[in-house]
Design an enzyme around this catalytic site. Structure first.
Site, short mmCIF file in Angstrom:
data_model
loop_
_atom_site.label_atom_id
_atom_site.label_comp_id
_atom_site.label_asym_id
_atom_site.label_seq_id
_atom_site.Cartn_x
_atom_site.Cartn_y
_atom_site.Cartn_z
N LYS A 13 81.05 -68.77 -15.53
CA LYS A 13 79.34 -69.31 -15.05
C LYS A 13 79.62 -70.00 -16.60
O LYS A 13 80.27 -69.73 -17.92
CB LYS A 13 78.63 -68.27 -14.81
CG LYS A 13 77.93 -67.57 -15.52
CD LYS A 13 77.09 -66.74 -15.39
CE LYS A 13 76.91 -65.50 -16.43
NZ LYS A 13 75.22 -64.38 -16.39
N LYS A 15 83.28 -57.25 -7.78
CA LYS A 15 83.62 -55.77 -7.75
C LYS A 15 82.31 -54.45 -7.21
O LYS A 15 82.60 -53.16 -6.79
CB LYS A 15 83.71 -55.23 -8.77
CG LYS A 15 83.78 -53.82 -9.67
CD LYS A 15 83.65 -53.82 -11.19
CE LYS A 15 82.06 -53.65 -11.64
NZ LYS A 15 81.50 -52.60 -11.93
N LYS A 53 72.33 -71.19 -5.13
CA LYS A 53 73.02 -73.27 -5.72
C LYS A 53 74.79 -72.84 -5.25
O LYS A 53 75.63 -71.68 -5.38
CB LYS A 53 73.36 -72.63 -6.62
CG LYS A 53 73.77 -73.81 -7.51
CD LYS A 53 73.29 -74.88 -7.91
CE LYS A 53 73.57 -76.82 -7.99
NZ LYS A 53 74.82 -76.30 -8.92
N LYS A 112 71.71 -49.92 -8.04
CA LYS A 112 72.14 -50.97 -8.82
C LYS A 112 73.27 -51.88 -8.03
O LYS A 112 73.08 -53.05 -8.03
CB LYS A 112 72.64 -50.20 -9.84
CG LYS A 112 73.74 -51.22 -10.79
CD LYS A 112 73.65 -52.29 -11.43
CE LYS A 112 74.55 -53.66 -11.78
NZ LYS A 112 74.93 -53.34 -13.09
N CYS A 127 81.33 -58.68 -12.48
CA CYS A 127 80.07 -57.55 -11.69
C CYS A 127 79.44 -58.02 -10.17
O CYS A 127 80.22 -56.75 -8.98
CB CYS A 127 78.88 -57.33 -12.07
SG CYS A 127 78.58 -57.28 -14.07
#
Ligand code: UGA
Length: 451
Positions: free
Chosen positions: A330, A273, A261, A214, A270
């Protein structure tokens, strides 16, 4: 496992702990597959809103799917209700950045205590599923901890999520892969069966491998963005077109075009961190994570670059009026955690600028108490009215599609800083505006190296 346990564990009952992004999407996603789901949280205000299906997060289709699930999905206070005898208990609480970048696992530990206290009985019929992002070794430690607290073995399985905010329910229904880390094959197979509604490839491995995978996924995405940003800056210096250059790089099927981009840098709850967590995990075992450090440095530089560009272009920030367009990290979300736009707005305020912000989804109540000084307008042109400069931090369509000649009419100054490579250069120059993209040599010439 006793026969009694086998008789009473309810195979269709799921508990989900944590009604944040991951928990709510998991709860709704499983309820729409026909499971009965009890979602738990500690925050009474959040729970009250969830019971009325007014979720605190902006996620397309989520409230609608919850409505369709009807009574299969219910919300509960961990302090008021005993733990249900569920077949699966999903842990989806935040693991925020803690000391020296290492994840803070205090909420996760607290959940284990609640489970141990509240669940009348434990057996291998109950599987605890860790959806939170946790360092390698955490699920194994949690399994030992549950055994110590309850005196019985309950399998603890690592099942990291790969949900993107703004399209999380879709990612839940059609994931790129199902990753199951387990030391207990039967528990892994049961979770695989639960997820059988998708045809995604399933990887079954040990818990530490799943947990680290992950971090690896988010870190790789972050590294690509920093790569794109660094290359884009060089392209600007060399008079090359950053977007075309990166498109050409990405057309190699070995590379691919996504997460290339360039812009103000990655944010959110996420990527920053998880990169910090890897740096910290590496130093704990004396394994320097140089690529991760460089990824962080490039990302920080992007934000500093924007401030510097504004300060240079306006000949100082004190008393200058700056419109910050976009506070969400975003488009498609109202999340401001580690948001480049919010950080830039705060720094401009600290430097004495008069800051007016606009966002399509962030409302004043979503900001921290210490952001009370930030004014948010609900009309982008109003934010731009009288501004000496404007900076685009989130590529909301409302901003990207602004008529730049109208922008020029309402602004006092002419400086536009495009933090997302979103505005058209020739449209800006036709409107008499000075469009500067990050790294433009025109503005930072001679000082770029020290930014
Ligand atoms: C990220 C991952 O993409 C998910 O797979 C993961 O499940 C999730 O974190 C998590 O760990 O829970 P998310 O935080 O929703 O999802 O954000 P992304 O869509 O990946 O975007 C992260 C940041 O990168 C944003 O600030 C975005 O603007 C920026 N970005 C993205 C770029 O600057 N350039 C790009 O090309 C792509």
């Amino acid at each position: 496992m006793t026969d009694g346990a086998r008789d009473t564990a309810d195979a269709h009952l799921i508990a989900v702990v944590g009604c944040g992004y991951v928990g709510l999407v998991t709860a709704v996603g499983l309820a729409e597959q026909g499971m009965r789901v009890r979602a738990f949280d500690v925050d009474p205000v959040r729970l009250a809103a969830c019971r009325e299906l007014r979720f605190p997060i902006l996620e397309p289709g989520l409230e609608h799917a919850a409505r369709l699930a009807g009574e299969r999905l219910t919300f509960h206070d961990v302090h008021e209700e005993a733990w249900p005898d569920a077949a699966f208990t999903f842990i989806a609480v935040p693991t925020p950045q803690g000391e020296a970048g290492y994840p803070n696992l205090s909420m996760f530990r607290q959940v284990l205590m609640w489970i141990a206290d509240g669940q009348s009985r434990a057996s291998s019929e109950n599987v605890i599923v860790v959806r939170s992002t946790v360092p390698p070794g955490t699920a194994r430690w949690a399994q030992a901890e549950i055994q110590r607290l309850m005196g019985e073995a309950v399998p603890v399985v690592a099942n990291p999520e790969f949900l993107q905010e703004g399209r999380a329910l879709q990612d839940f229904r059609e994931p790129s892969r199902i990753l199951i880390g387990s030391e207990n094959r039967e528990a892994a197979d049961r979770l695989r069966e639960l997820m059988a509604f998708t045809s995604a490839p399933v990887v079954i491995t040990d818990t530490s491998t799943a947990e680290l995978a992950k971090y690896g996924s988010n870190a790789y995405l972050a590294m690509r963005i920093s790569f794109a940003n660094e290359m884009a800056r060089l392209a600007e210096r060399e008079g090359a077109d950053p977007l075309v250059m990166l498109e050409a790089v990405g057309l190699d099927p070995r590379i691919g075009s996504r997460y290339l981009k360039p812009g103000v840098g990655y944010g959110g709850s996420c990527l920053p961190k998880d990169v910090a967590a890897l740096v910290s995990m590496g130093s704990a075992v004396n394994e320097p994570m140089e690529l991760m450090r460089a990824t962080q440095e490039v990302n920080d530089l992007q934000r500093r670059r924007i401030i510097r560009t504004l300060a240079d272009g306006l000949d100082g920030l004190d008393g200058r009026r700056v419109a910050v367009l976009g506070l969400a990290f975003k488009p498609g979300t109202n999340d401001v955690r580690d948001s480049p736009g919010l950080q830039i707005a705060r720094e401009l305020l600290t430097a004495g600028a008069d800051v007016v912000t606009w966002d399509a989804a962030v409302t004043p109540d979503l900001l921290a108490a210490n952001d009370a000084g930030l004014s948010i307008t609900n009309d982008a042109l109003e934010a731009l009215r009288g501004a000496d400069a404007a900076v685009l931090c989130t590529e909301w369509p409302e901003i990207v599609d602004l008529d730049l000649s109208r922008v020029a009419e309402v602004m006092e100054g002419t400086l536009l800083v495009d933090g997302r490579y979103a505005w058209d250069r020739s449209a800006a120059s036709d409107a008499g505006l000075d469009l500067v993209r990050i790294g433009s040599p025109r503005v930072v010439d001679g000082t770029a190296a020290t930014v």
